[in-house]
Design a protein around this motif. Structure first.
Motif, PDB file in Angstrom:
ATOM      1  N   ARG A  56       0.823  -1.208   0.000  1.00 19.45           N
ATOM      2  CA  ARG A  56       0.000   0.000   0.000  1.00 19.45           C
ATOM      3  C   ARG A  56       0.859   1.261   0.000  1.00 19.45           C
ATOM      4  O   ARG A  56       0.707   2.138  -0.838  1.00 19.45           O
ATOM      5  CB  ARG A  56      -0.942   0.012   1.199  1.00 19.45           C
ATOM      6  N   TYR A  57       1.757   1.357   0.958  1.00 20.67           N
ATOM      7  CA  TYR A  57       2.521   2.594   1.095  1.00 20.67           C
ATOM      8  C   TYR A  57       3.633   2.700   0.059  1.00 20.67           C
ATOM      9  O   TYR A  57       4.028   3.798  -0.314  1.00 20.67           O
ATOM     10  CB  TYR A  57       3.026   2.750   2.530  1.00 20.67           C
TER      11      TYR A  57
ATOM     12  N   GLY B  47       1.743   4.071  -2.887  1.00 24.35           N
ATOM     13  CA  GLY B  47       1.502   5.499  -2.654  1.00 24.35           C
ATOM     14  C   GLY B  47       2.750   6.327  -2.895  1.00 24.35           C
ATOM     15  O   GLY B  47       2.704   7.366  -3.555  1.00 24.35           O
TER      16      GLY B  47
ATOM     17  N   SER C 148      -3.758  10.576  -6.066  1.00 24.84           N
ATOM     18  CA  SER C 148      -4.028   9.149  -5.955  1.00 24.84           C
ATOM     19  C   SER C 148      -3.130   8.503  -4.898  1.00 24.84           C
ATOM     20  O   SER C 148      -3.595   7.726  -4.055  1.00 24.84           O
ATOM     21  CB  SER C 148      -3.819   8.468  -7.312  1.00 24.84           C
ATOM     22  N   GLY C 149      -1.843   8.812  -4.934  1.00 25.33           N
ATOM     23  CA  GLY C 149      -0.911   8.261  -3.951  1.00 25.33           C
ATOM     24  C   GLY C 149      -1.267   8.667  -2.532  1.00 25.33           C
ATOM     25  O   GLY C 149      -1.247   7.849  -1.608  1.00 25.33           O
TER      26      GLY C 149
ATOM     27  N   ILE D 177      -4.486   6.799  -1.415  1.00 27.23           N
ATOM     28  CA  ILE D 177      -4.208   5.394  -1.112  1.00 27.23           C
ATOM     29  C   ILE D 177      -3.573   5.271   0.273  1.00 27.23           C
ATOM     30  O   ILE D 177      -3.909   4.365   1.045  1.00 27.23           O
ATOM     31  CB  ILE D 177      -3.314   4.769  -2.198  1.00 27.23           C
ATOM     32  N   MET D 178      -2.684   6.190   0.598  1.00 26.33           N
ATOM     33  CA  MET D 178      -1.988   6.142   1.878  1.00 26.33           C
ATOM     34  C   MET D 178      -2.875   6.563   3.057  1.00 26.33           C
ATOM     35  O   MET D 178      -2.527   6.327   4.208  1.00 26.33           O
ATOM     36  CB  MET D 178      -0.743   7.026   1.825  1.00 26.33           C
TER      37      MET D 178
ATOM     38  N   SER E  45      -9.371   6.222   0.189  1.00 23.59           N
ATOM     39  CA  SER E  45      -8.464   5.178  -0.287  1.00 23.59           C
ATOM     40  C   SER E  45      -9.060   4.430  -1.479  1.00 23.59           C
ATOM     41  O   SER E  45      -8.345   4.071  -2.416  1.00 23.59           O
ATOM     42  CB  SER E  45      -8.140   4.218   0.850  1.00 23.59           C
TER      43      SER E  45
ATOM     44  N   GLY F 284      -8.608   6.689  -4.356  1.00 28.66           N
ATOM     45  CA  GLY F 284      -7.203   6.687  -4.751  1.00 28.66           C
ATOM     46  C   GLY F 284      -6.845   5.455  -5.558  1.00 28.66           C
ATOM     47  O   GLY F 284      -6.142   5.543  -6.573  1.00 28.66           O
TER      48      GLY F 284
ATOM     49  N   CYS G 226      -5.185  -2.458  -3.767  1.00 26.41           N
ATOM     50  CA  CYS G 226      -5.451  -1.387  -2.808  1.00 26.41           C
ATOM     51  C   CYS G 226      -6.923  -1.003  -2.824  1.00 26.41           C
ATOM     52  O   CYS G 226      -7.526  -0.769  -1.768  1.00 26.41           O
ATOM     53  CB  CYS G 226      -4.584  -0.161  -3.092  1.00 26.41           C
TER      54      CYS G 226
END
Length: 147
Positions: free
Chosen positions: A18-19, A22, A74-75, A78-79, A88, A91, A142
């Protein structure tokens, strides 16, 4: 013991997936503000029917800036899963759109093959677009993990 190791590795993998995605999106977005990125994108877009028409209506620098902000947002979204699952989800969906566009360019542009060699010799642009396949999968994961 084995179950604890498996759970620990799964948690670590989810975190990094995930990160990491991101971070990649944000980093690639920031790089899009460079003029060299605009020239690479213009080269790829001008050789595909799917996107070449856009160059008549918008400058490549404006288009690249739009892509940059889409990637950065988007990043970040998501984060933000621990704060907002809805953001999220958005994202992940936006990232899927971004990477799907890259996949379309990969299949529809002649710029992805090393001139004179053809398949399977990828050009530098082709190598850059190749990453979109795995990143599309990461974005899909994600998105589904945030639902």
């Amino acid at each position: 013991m084995r179950s604890l190791f498996k759970k620990s590795m799964l948690s670590l993998a989810r975190f990094l997936f995930r990160y990491g995605l991101g971070l990649i999106l944000i980093w690639l977005g920031v790089l899009k503000f460079k003029n060299t990125e605009a020239h690479y994108i213009e080269q790829a877009m001008s050789q595909t029917v799917l996107f070449s028409w856009m160059l008549k209506y918008i400058t490549i620098y404006a288009f690249t800036s739009i892509i940059a902000w889409m990637q950065i947002i988007s990043g970040l979204f998501i984060m933000l899963k621990p704060v907002s699952r809805k953001l999220s989800v958005w994202g992940g969906l936006l990232a899927m759109v971004i990477f799907f566009a890259g996949i379309l360019v990969f299949f529809s542009s002649g710029v992805v093959w090393h001139s004179g060699y053809g398949f399977p010799e990828l050009s530098r642009a082709g190598q850059a677009f190749l990453k979109d396949f795995i990143l599309f999968g990461a974005a899909a994961w994600c998105l589904s993990d945030s639902l």
